[in-house]
Scaffold this motif. Structure first.
Motif, PDB file in Angstrom:
ATOM      1  N   VAL A 142     -13.935   5.584   5.213  1.00  0.00           N
ATOM      2  CA  VAL A 142     -14.416   4.520   5.999  1.00  0.00           C
ATOM      3  C   VAL A 142     -14.202   3.229   5.587  1.00  0.00           C
ATOM      4  CG1 VAL A 142     -16.213   6.413   6.686  1.00  0.00           C
ATOM      5  CG2 VAL A 142     -16.664   4.555   4.960  1.00  0.00           C
ATOM      6  N   MET A 143     -13.386   2.647   4.625  1.00  0.00           N
ATOM      7  CA  MET A 143     -13.247   1.468   4.441  1.00  0.00           C
ATOM      8  C   MET A 143     -11.920   0.921   5.088  1.00  0.00           C
ATOM      9  SD  MET A 143     -14.269   1.051   0.573  1.00  0.00           S
ATOM     10  CE  MET A 143     -13.405  -0.371  -0.049  1.00  0.00           C
ATOM     11  N   GLN A 203     -10.967  -4.659  -0.127  1.00  0.00           N
ATOM     12  CA  GLN A 203     -11.929  -5.764  -0.234  1.00  0.00           C
ATOM     13  C   GLN A 203     -13.168  -5.443   0.407  1.00  0.00           C
ATOM     14  OE1 GLN A 203      -8.398  -6.487   0.639  1.00  0.00           O
ATOM     15  NE2 GLN A 203      -8.148  -6.936  -1.480  1.00  0.00           N
ATOM     16  N   SER A 204     -13.107  -4.649   1.695  1.00  0.00           N
ATOM     17  CA  SER A 204     -14.434  -4.547   2.353  1.00  0.00           C
ATOM     18  C   SER A 204     -15.101  -3.413   2.033  1.00  0.00           C
ATOM     19  CB  SER A 204     -13.949  -4.568   3.888  1.00  0.00           C
ATOM     20  OG  SER A 204     -13.404  -3.229   4.065  1.00  0.00           O
ATOM     21  N   GLY A 205     -16.332  -3.694   1.102  1.00  0.00           N
ATOM     22  CA  GLY A 205     -17.007  -2.758   0.589  1.00  0.00           C
ATOM     23  C   GLY A 205     -17.982  -2.268   1.749  1.00  0.00           C
ATOM     24  N   GLY A 206     -18.868  -3.230   2.300  1.00  0.00           N
ATOM     25  CA  GLY A 206     -20.049  -2.839   3.263  1.00  0.00           C
ATOM     26  C   GLY A 206     -21.358  -2.021   2.849  1.00  0.00           C
ATOM     27  N   ALA A 207     -21.899  -1.570   3.598  1.00  0.00           N
ATOM     28  CA  ALA A 207     -22.954  -0.739   3.357  1.00  0.00           C
ATOM     29  C   ALA A 207     -22.732   0.434   2.592  1.00  0.00           C
ATOM     30  CB  ALA A 207     -23.833  -0.529   4.426  1.00  0.00           C
ATOM     31  N   SER A 208     -21.529   1.031   2.848  1.00  0.00           N
ATOM     32  CA  SER A 208     -21.187   2.450   2.372  1.00  0.00           C
ATOM     33  C   SER A 208     -21.169   2.387   1.123  1.00  0.00           C
ATOM     34  CB  SER A 208     -20.123   2.969   3.235  1.00  0.00           C
ATOM     35  OG  SER A 208     -19.078   2.149   3.457  1.00  0.00           O
ATOM     36  N   PRO A 232     -17.978   2.012   9.905  1.00  0.00           N
ATOM     37  CA  PRO A 232     -19.199   2.769  10.699  1.00  0.00           C
ATOM     38  C   PRO A 232     -20.466   2.161  10.128  1.00  0.00           C
ATOM     39  CG  PRO A 232     -17.803   4.127   9.295  1.00  0.00           C
ATOM     40  CD  PRO A 232     -17.175   2.805   9.146  1.00  0.00           C
ATOM     41  N   SER A 233     -21.498   2.288  10.890  1.00  0.00           N
ATOM     42  CA  SER A 233     -23.045   1.729  10.301  1.00  0.00           C
ATOM     43  C   SER A 233     -23.423   3.042   9.571  1.00  0.00           C
ATOM     44  CB  SER A 233     -23.698   1.542  11.503  1.00  0.00           C
ATOM     45  OG  SER A 233     -23.996   2.751  12.182  1.00  0.00           O
ATOM     46  N   VAL A 234     -24.427   2.768   8.800  1.00  0.00           N
ATOM     47  CA  VAL A 234     -25.136   3.961   7.928  1.00  0.00           C
ATOM     48  C   VAL A 234     -25.407   4.901   9.136  1.00  0.00           C
ATOM     49  CG1 VAL A 234     -27.065   4.627   6.603  1.00  0.00           C
ATOM     50  CG2 VAL A 234     -25.505   2.410   6.265  1.00  0.00           C
ATOM     51  N   ARG A 235     -25.936   4.594  10.086  1.00  0.00           N
ATOM     52  CA  ARG A 235     -26.570   5.777  11.216  1.00  0.00           C
ATOM     53  C   ARG A 235     -25.253   6.513  11.701  1.00  0.00           C
ATOM     54  NH1 ARG A 235     -29.761   3.938  16.366  1.00  0.00           N
ATOM     55  NH2 ARG A 235     -31.069   3.129  14.810  1.00  0.00           N
ATOM     56  N   GLU A 236     -24.183   5.890  12.000  1.00  0.00           N
ATOM     57  CA  GLU A 236     -22.998   6.689  12.314  1.00  0.00           C
ATOM     58  C   GLU A 236     -22.430   7.596  11.161  1.00  0.00           C
ATOM     59  OE1 GLU A 236     -20.082   4.349  15.467  1.00  0.00           O
ATOM     60  OE2 GLU A 236     -20.798   3.051  13.700  1.00  0.00           O
TER      61      GLU A 236
END
Lengths: 306, 281
Positions: B169-170, B174-179, B266-270
């Motif tokens: 999902v990255m 570079q982009s880690g994000g919530a996941s 994607p968001s955590v909810r997705e």
């Protein structure tokens, strides 16, 4: 004998509430090249991914009948040249191609032999042990094509196979595609160059906004469209041509004129009514090229939607 | 047959990669040789400890190496997935095999590479340590020999499947994000390592040993200091196995959907929705 290799029935696919594919159905037979056309964002790639079993359709069914087997899908018997090209860039050409052939169920030794044969066909043998990333774009394109065909698939899906190739290699590719068809493969060809499609395809399917716009043989589509294009070189004055039966539009440039005969107009009646004052040097009456039909069909759809 | 090809390919690609050769083989070997050379010049430094260290120290060092190995192999899984996604290889791969096969091949192939890496590290560490103290792997009891490989393998599978899904999902490395934060959960106990070793039987530590993301690290330490009862080891292995299976199923769904998405993360909810989906795209 039933030569149907692929049957797509009423497939539907939604993404986040947007309908990408809206109930399309089509069939492709062995020994046939079916043009799969549509403007950008029409749902082509999604349809292709469903056909190849990469996506699951929300509704509808894809069945493939190959080698006497009927099944949901036999991934080993399909080949795919995706529009977004991608290979393992840090692997060697040979290693990457052998791996992809292995994923299609070939044994390593067999895969290697076939891949080498294809590399020979595309003059890539000296590059076999080079890393993929060292190759020019055109060469990578050929390597990508080999990845789609090395296992001799029964159903081959080619998405924009000619992009990035010089005219020489476009011709080579066309020959190869025809050979694969003659050998009995069912081929789904998606391309934006309508002249290439016209040259290669027996039938075409036009998709727009996820729906079928037309589907049939080139002849059917052209006669359905019902128009003719007349091109002529002349001496004298051609202004009077505009008044002849069936003429919808006329454009004159120097000693050349091109005009469009409307739906249902007879080319015969037109030719017989040419004025005696006009000396005709060259004359051709043809169906409009697929390019024009494509553009007009999409414009009409857009207009109706608006 | 195809899965074997995928495992073989992923394994060979990994052990031939620069990162693997340098981090897993060259650095430990060079460090070992350097220490060997430095200490052989100084006779007094050799075996400065005449007494063998307590078995728990050996076990704890081994536990640390195993956990680091699982962590690094997990990170390699993430990089491998992101690279394939960025290189747009995924679509072609998925036209031949399922996303589940792809993920399984990656996890197993990289897991075997991880085993080799850990073996090299353990050998180097043993070699170096034996210059300073008369250590012996015989100090480890059968409980270590049986449970350590299991905690390592199951721990790696847990971490690797979380990372495979994270990589899918990255957008790029570079982009880690919530996941990306989810992938850090198994490391939380490491922060409390000293506390766990000092109080291996504290009720919170004992409970943490049964919670799958924490099980590998907590139990490696608890077994290391000889605090874990047999029933606790058995129960932790069962809960870890169940946890691994559930995580892999959940991760496989996210992996499959995420692979062909190139838009925003994607968001955590997705992600929660995807993971629980029955039908995948």
């Amino acid at each position: 004998m039933d030569r149907t290799a692929l049957r797509v029935q009423e497939i539907v696919k939604d993404f986040d509430g947007l309908r990408a594919v809206d109930g399309i159905s089509l069939e492709a037979s062995r020994g046939e090249i079916l043009g799969f056309l549509g403007p950008n964002g029409a749902g082509k790639t999604t349809s292709i991914r469903i056909i190849l079993g990469i996506f699951e359709p929300d509704e509808g069914e894809v069945s493939i009948r190959l080698g006497g087997l009927t099944g949901r899908l036999l991934k080993e018997r399909t080949g795919y040249l995706p529009e977004e090209r991608g290979l393992y860039s840090d692997a060697t050409v040979l290693d990457a191609l052998v791996y992809f052939a292995e994923l299609k169920g070939l044994r390593r030794a067999d895969a290697r032999q076939r891949v080498l044969r294809w590399l020979g066909r595309f003059d890539l043998v000296p590059w076999a042990h080079k890393k993929v990333e060292k190759l020019s774009k055109g060469m990578q394109q050929k390597v990508q094509f080999i990845a789609a065909v090395a296992h001799e698939p029964d159903l081959l899906v080619l998405d924009e196979p000619f992009s990035g190739l010089d005219p020489l290699h476009q011709d080579l590719l066309k020959d190869v595609i025809r050979e694969l068809r003659d050998a009995g493969a069912a081929i789904l060809l998606s391309a934006h160059q309508m002249n290439q499609v016209e040259e290669l395809c027996d039938r075409v399917f036009l998709i727009h906004r996820g729906r079928q716009v037309f589907y049939g043989t080139l002849d059917e589509i052209k006669s359905q469209n019902g128009e003719h294009v007349v091109r002529l070189r002349f001496e004298g004055s051609a202004e009077s041509l505009a008044a002849l039966p069936g003429v919808e539009s006329l454009a004159i440039r120097g000693d050349r004129a091109s005009l469009r005969l409307g739906r249902g107009a007879s080319p015969d009646a037109f030719v017989r009514s040419l004025p005696a004052a006009l000396t005709v040097r060259e004359l051709s009456v043809t169906r409009p090229p697929l390019h024009d039909i494509f553009v007009r069909a999409i414009e009409k759809e857009n207009h109706e939607a608006a | 047959m195809r899965l074997r090809s995928v495992i073989r390919w992923e394994f060979l690609r990994t052990i031939r990669s620069k990162q693997f050769v340098i981090i897993s083989v060259l650095i430990p070997v060079i460090v070992a040789i350097a220490i060997f050379a430095a200490t052989s010049a100084d006779k007094d430094a050799q075996q400065s400890l005449r007494e063998p260290p307590p078995p728990s120290v050996v076990a704890l060092i081994l536990a640390m190496i195993l956990f680091m190995g699982a962590f690094l192999s997990g990170v390699m899984t993430l990089y491998s997935v992101v690279k394939e996604k960025q290189g747009r290889v995924v679509e072609l791969v998925l036209s031949s095999i399922s996303a589940q096969e792809m993920m399984a091949g990656k996890v197993i192939g990289l897991g075997i590479a991880g085993l080799i890496q850990v073996a090299v590290w353990v050998a180097a560490a043993y070699f170096v340590a034996s210059r300073f103290a008369p250590i012996s792997l015989a100090a480890l009891g059968p409980v270590h020999w049986i449970t350590y490989p299991l905690y390592f393998i199951l721990g790696f599978m847990l971490i690797a499947s979380i990372y495979a899904a994270t990589g899918a999902v990255m957008k790029d490395v570079q982009s880690g994000g919530a996941s990306g934060l989810v992938g850090l959960i198994p490391y939380v106990p490491i922060m409390f390592m000293a506390l766990i070793i000092e109080n291996p039987n504290h009720v919170l530590v004992r409970i943490a040993g049964f919670i799958p993301p924490f099980t590998p690290s907590v139990m490696l330490f608890r077994v290391g200091v000889g605090a874990a009862a047999t029933w606790e080891i058995a129960l932790s292995l069962v809960s870890l196995t169940v946890g691994v299976l559930l995580t892999m199923r959940f991760a496989a769904r996210i992996f499959e959907i995420g692979l062909l998405m190139y838009g925003k993360a994607p968001s955590v909810r997705e992600l929660w929705k995807w993971g629980r989906m029955r039908h995948t795209r």
